[in-house]
Write a protein that holds these residues in place. Structure first.
Motif, PDB file in Angstrom:
ATOM      1  N   LEU A   7     -13.625  -4.671  -2.360  1.00 55.67           N
ATOM      2  CA  LEU A   7     -13.033  -4.063  -1.175  1.00 55.67           C
ATOM      3  C   LEU A   7     -14.104  -3.575  -0.216  1.00 55.67           C
ATOM      4  O   LEU A   7     -14.094  -2.454   0.239  1.00 55.67           O
ATOM      5  CB  LEU A   7     -12.089  -2.925  -1.576  1.00 55.67           C
ATOM      6  CG  LEU A   7     -11.111  -2.463  -0.509  1.00 55.67           C
ATOM      7  CD1 LEU A   7     -10.242  -3.624  -0.028  1.00 55.67           C
ATOM      8  CD2 LEU A   7     -10.243  -1.343  -1.011  1.00 55.67           C
ATOM      9  N   SER A   8     -15.077  -4.440   0.095  1.00 52.12           N
ATOM     10  CA  SER A   8     -16.012  -4.092   1.161  1.00 52.12           C
ATOM     11  C   SER A   8     -15.224  -4.121   2.464  1.00 52.12           C
ATOM     12  O   SER A   8     -14.176  -4.763   2.572  1.00 52.12           O
ATOM     13  CB  SER A   8     -17.152  -5.110   1.212  1.00 52.12           C
ATOM     14  OG  SER A   8     -16.647  -6.383   1.546  1.00 52.12           O
ATOM     15  N   GLU A   9     -15.698  -3.413   3.480  1.00 56.11           N
ATOM     16  CA  GLU A   9     -14.956  -3.367   4.742  1.00 56.11           C
ATOM     17  C   GLU A   9     -14.783  -4.775   5.313  1.00 56.11           C
ATOM     18  O   GLU A   9     -13.730  -5.121   5.831  1.00 56.11           O
ATOM     19  CB  GLU A   9     -15.659  -2.463   5.748  1.00 56.11           C
ATOM     20  CG  GLU A   9     -14.820  -2.222   6.983  1.00 56.11           C
ATOM     21  CD  GLU A   9     -15.355  -1.115   7.860  1.00 56.11           C
ATOM     22  OE1 GLU A   9     -14.923  -1.061   9.021  1.00 56.11           O
ATOM     23  OE2 GLU A   9     -16.194  -0.314   7.410  1.00 56.11           O
ATOM     24  N   ALA A  10     -15.799  -5.596   5.192  1.00 60.89           N
ATOM     25  CA  ALA A  10     -15.709  -6.967   5.703  1.00 60.89           C
ATOM     26  C   ALA A  10     -14.689  -7.791   4.919  1.00 60.89           C
ATOM     27  O   ALA A  10     -14.139  -8.760   5.445  1.00 60.89           O
ATOM     28  CB  ALA A  10     -17.072  -7.637   5.650  1.00 60.89           C
ATOM     29  N   ALA A  11     -14.442  -7.430   3.672  1.00 63.47           N
ATOM     30  CA  ALA A  11     -13.519  -8.195   2.838  1.00 63.47           C
ATOM     31  C   ALA A  11     -12.068  -7.756   2.990  1.00 63.47           C
ATOM     32  O   ALA A  11     -11.183  -8.413   2.465  1.00 63.47           O
ATOM     33  CB  ALA A  11     -13.934  -8.077   1.368  1.00 63.47           C
ATOM     34  N   VAL A  12     -11.805  -6.671   3.713  1.00 60.64           N
ATOM     35  CA  VAL A  12     -10.424  -6.220   3.901  1.00 60.64           C
ATOM     36  C   VAL A  12      -9.715  -7.226   4.804  1.00 60.64           C
ATOM     37  O   VAL A  12     -10.093  -7.410   5.952  1.00 60.64           O
ATOM     38  CB  VAL A  12     -10.360  -4.808   4.519  1.00 60.64           C
ATOM     39  CG1 VAL A  12      -8.928  -4.434   4.865  1.00 60.64           C
ATOM     40  CG2 VAL A  12     -10.976  -3.784   3.584  1.00 60.64           C
ATOM     41  N   PRO A  13      -8.716  -7.901   4.279  1.00 65.34           N
ATOM     42  CA  PRO A  13      -8.057  -8.939   5.076  1.00 65.34           C
ATOM     43  C   PRO A  13      -7.201  -8.357   6.191  1.00 65.34           C
ATOM     44  O   PRO A  13      -6.617  -7.286   6.039  1.00 65.34           O
ATOM     45  CB  PRO A  13      -7.191  -9.686   4.063  1.00 65.34           C
ATOM     46  CG  PRO A  13      -7.103  -8.820   2.878  1.00 65.34           C
ATOM     47  CD  PRO A  13      -8.205  -7.827   2.928  1.00 65.34           C
ATOM     48  N   ALA A  14      -7.135  -9.074   7.301  1.00 65.20           N
ATOM     49  CA  ALA A  14      -6.258  -8.716   8.412  1.00 65.20           C
ATOM     50  C   ALA A  14      -4.811  -8.887   7.953  1.00 65.20           C
ATOM     51  O   ALA A  14      -4.545  -9.607   6.990  1.00 65.20           O
ATOM     52  CB  ALA A  14      -6.552  -9.614   9.606  1.00 65.20           C
ATOM     53  N   PRO A  15      -3.867  -8.235   8.650  1.00 67.17           N
ATOM     54  CA  PRO A  15      -2.463  -8.346   8.244  1.00 67.17           C
ATOM     55  C   PRO A  15      -1.985  -9.793   8.117  1.00 67.17           C
ATOM     56  O   PRO A  15      -1.246 -10.113   7.185  1.00 67.17           O
ATOM     57  CB  PRO A  15      -1.715  -7.592   9.343  1.00 67.17           C
ATOM     58  CG  PRO A  15      -2.693  -6.585   9.830  1.00 67.17           C
ATOM     59  CD  PRO A  15      -4.033  -7.274   9.750  1.00 67.17           C
ATOM     60  N   GLU A  16      -2.411 -10.661   9.018  1.00 69.12           N
ATOM     61  CA  GLU A  16      -1.957 -12.054   8.920  1.00 69.12           C
ATOM     62  C   GLU A  16      -2.526 -12.757   7.691  1.00 69.12           C
ATOM     63  O   GLU A  16      -1.902 -13.656   7.134  1.00 69.12           O
ATOM     64  CB  GLU A  16      -2.285 -12.842  10.195  1.00 69.12           C
ATOM     65  CG  GLU A  16      -3.724 -12.855  10.593  1.00 69.12           C
ATOM     66  CD  GLU A  16      -4.154 -11.673  11.465  1.00 69.12           C
ATOM     67  OE1 GLU A  16      -5.301 -11.701  11.930  1.00 69.12           O
ATOM     68  OE2 GLU A  16      -3.373 -10.736  11.664  1.00 69.12           O
ATOM     69  N   GLU A  17      -3.697 -12.342   7.236  1.00 67.05           N
ATOM     70  CA  GLU A  17      -4.244 -12.886   5.991  1.00 67.05           C
ATOM     71  C   GLU A  17      -3.527 -12.306   4.773  1.00 67.05           C
ATOM     72  O   GLU A  17      -3.314 -12.998   3.774  1.00 67.05           O
ATOM     73  CB  GLU A  17      -5.737 -12.601   5.898  1.00 67.05           C
ATOM     74  CG  GLU A  17      -6.561 -13.315   6.958  1.00 67.05           C
ATOM     75  CD  GLU A  17      -7.996 -12.871   6.919  1.00 67.05           C
ATOM     76  OE1 GLU A  17      -8.740 -13.406   6.072  1.00 67.05           O
ATOM     77  OE2 GLU A  17      -8.366 -11.987   7.719  1.00 67.05           O
ATOM     78  N   LEU A  18      -3.167 -11.023   4.854  1.00 66.43           N
ATOM     79  CA  LEU A  18      -2.407 -10.407   3.768  1.00 66.43           C
ATOM     80  C   LEU A  18      -1.072 -11.107   3.575  1.00 66.43           C
ATOM     81  O   LEU A  18      -0.536 -11.128   2.468  1.00 66.43           O
ATOM     82  CB  LEU A  18      -2.170  -8.920   4.062  1.00 66.43           C
ATOM     83  CG  LEU A  18      -3.354  -7.981   3.882  1.00 66.43           C
ATOM     84  CD1 LEU A  18      -3.007  -6.589   4.393  1.00 66.43           C
ATOM     85  CD2 LEU A  18      -3.785  -7.937   2.432  1.00 66.43           C
ATOM     86  N   ALA A  19      -0.547 -11.703   4.652  1.00 73.66           N
ATOM     87  CA  ALA A  19       0.744 -12.385   4.576  1.00 73.66           C
ATOM     88  C   ALA A  19       0.703 -13.557   3.594  1.00 73.66           C
ATOM     89  O   ALA A  19       1.743 -13.983   3.103  1.00 73.66           O
ATOM     90  CB  ALA A  19       1.171 -12.864   5.960  1.00 73.66           C
ATOM     91  N   ARG A  20      -0.477 -14.071   3.301  1.00 70.90           N
ATOM     92  CA  ARG A  20      -0.582 -15.144   2.307  1.00 70.90           C
ATOM     93  C   ARG A  20      -0.480 -14.601   0.883  1.00 70.90           C
ATOM     94  O   ARG A  20      -0.243 -15.340  -0.057  1.00 70.90           O
ATOM     95  CB  ARG A  20      -1.902 -15.897   2.476  1.00 70.90           C
ATOM     96  CG  ARG A  20      -1.890 -16.773   3.709  1.00 70.90           C
ATOM     97  CD  ARG A  20      -3.106 -17.643   3.773  1.00 70.90           C
ATOM     98  NE  ARG A  20      -4.043 -16.970   4.663  1.00 70.90           N
ATOM     99  CZ  ARG A  20      -5.349 -17.088   4.613  1.00 70.90           C
ATOM    100  NH1 ARG A  20      -5.907 -17.847   3.700  1.00 70.90           N
ATOM    101  NH2 ARG A  20      -6.123 -16.454   5.466  1.00 70.90           N
TER     102      ARG A  20
END
Length: 78
Positions: A7-20
């Motif tokens: 869970l690095s800040e760069a690795a936190v997925p955007a909401p549209e990526e979380l949708a997967r």
């Protein structure tokens, strides 16, 4: 489980990526939070990453049935 364990800040997925990974009406509950929706989950992940130094998640148990997933993890940080 990589989403939580790295869970690095760069690795936190955007909401549209979380949708997967989760439904739009995802519900996340832990001892500190009870939230619903991809945007709310994204904000929580970013807030946690930005607020806790030396953050480490270790996923222990996991189980799923249908569209319900359970994770038990240990989180450490300062």
């Amino acid at each position: 489980m990589a989403l939580f364990e790295d869970l690095s800040e760069a690795a936190v997925p955007a909401p549209e990526e979380l949708a997967r990974l989760a439904r739009a009406d995802v519900r996340f509950r832990d001892p500190f939070n009870d939230l619903c929706g991809l945007d709310a989950l994204h904000r929580l992940l970013l807030h946690t990453r930005r607020s806790v130094r030396d953050l480490v998640f270790r996923v222990g148990d996991r189980a799923w049935s249908g569209d319900t997933v359970y994770l038990r993890w240990e989180m450490t940080g300062r």
